[in-house]
Enzyme design. Structure first.
Site, short mmCIF file in Angstrom:
data_model
loop_
_atom_site.label_atom_id
_atom_site.label_comp_id
_atom_site.label_asym_id
_atom_site.label_seq_id
_atom_site.Cartn_x
_atom_site.Cartn_y
_atom_site.Cartn_z
N LYS A 254 3.52 9.55 15.86
CA LYS A 254 3.18 10.58 16.86
C LYS A 254 4.08 12.00 16.95
CE LYS A 254 1.57 6.79 20.13
NZ LYS A 254 1.92 5.99 21.25
N ARG B 234 -3.02 2.36 12.99
CA ARG B 234 -4.11 3.08 12.76
C ARG B 234 -3.79 4.71 13.16
NH1 ARG B 234 -8.54 -0.69 15.03
NH2 ARG B 234 -8.46 -2.23 13.45
N GLU C 96 0.50 -2.15 7.04
CA GLU C 96 -0.82 -1.24 6.45
C GLU C 96 -0.99 -0.06 7.50
OE1 GLU C 96 -4.93 -2.83 4.65
OE2 GLU C 96 -5.12 -2.81 6.98
#
Length: 210
Positions: free
Chosen positions: A24, A77, A139
């Site tokens: 972020k 994600r 991941e």
């Protein structure tokens, strides 16, 4: 048994929280410079115990090898507005020295049969614990908002039908995947106009806010 899982998953939870802040932060840097950010937003989660056990059973992964054989216990994600942004984000990840990229899978250039599109980056990330440094696999999935909408729906249907989605729904999903990608392609064609319009709107809000 629950205590064992809490201990096992603790570094994964720590990794997700740390990576969310860092990823972020990349978006914030673009905002400070008042330029288009390739990152729309970031989410993260640790795979639920039931999902870990289910996947281990399906893939034949012994529980004592989860740390090395299961790459997505920690998952993040990164959403992008445009397909081009995805590859920009991948390049940004490659340049970081606080993580090591282990594997990349480009399901955009080479989509899955189902129609699934996304870019997967598997990383090795060091977590600092009271017992010392622990390197874990995580991941990162990078995709557009349209790709994410489709993938979320497909995941829900897979769950509902236990992985055996009826053929007619499969066909509709494949058509929907192509429609979503067409949307991404059309947006890419006018991305410069979109970015310019968003910049103007952002500046107006700043002035109105003052």
């Amino acid at each position: 048994m629950i205590k064992h899982w809490e201990f096992f998953l603790a570094p994964y939870k720590q990794a997700v929280e740390e990576l969310k802040i860092k990823l972020k932060g990349m978006r914030s840097e673009y905002e400070l410079e008042s330029v288009h950010s390739p990152i729309e937003f970031v989410t993260g989660r640790v795979k639920p115990i039931a999902s870990i056990l289910d996947k281990a059973n399906k893939k034949g992964i012994p529980l004592n090898e989860l740390e090395t054989q299961m790459q997505d216990i920690a998952g993040l994600r990164m959403m992008c507005q445009f397909v081009e942004d995805i590859y920009t984000v991948v390049d940004l990840l490659r340049k970081r020295n606080d993580l090591e990229i282990i594997e990349e899978r480009d399901y955009i250039a080479d989509k899955k049969v189902s129609g699934y599109r996304s870019y997967h980056v598997v990383i090795c990330y060091p977590v600092q614990t009271v017992s010392g440094e622990k390197k874990i696999l995580a991941e990162i999935q990078i995709r557009t908002l349209a790709m994410n909408f489709w993938a979320t729906v497909e995941h829900s249907l897979n769950y509902k039908y236990s992985g055996n989605i009826p053929e007619d729904i499969k066909r509709r999903l494949q058509r929907a995947a192509e429609a979503a990608f067409l949307l991404d392609e059309e947006m890419s064609q006018i991305r410069f106009e979109i970015k310019e319009a968003q910049a103007v709107f952002s500046r107006k809000n700043e002035v109105d806010g003052d």
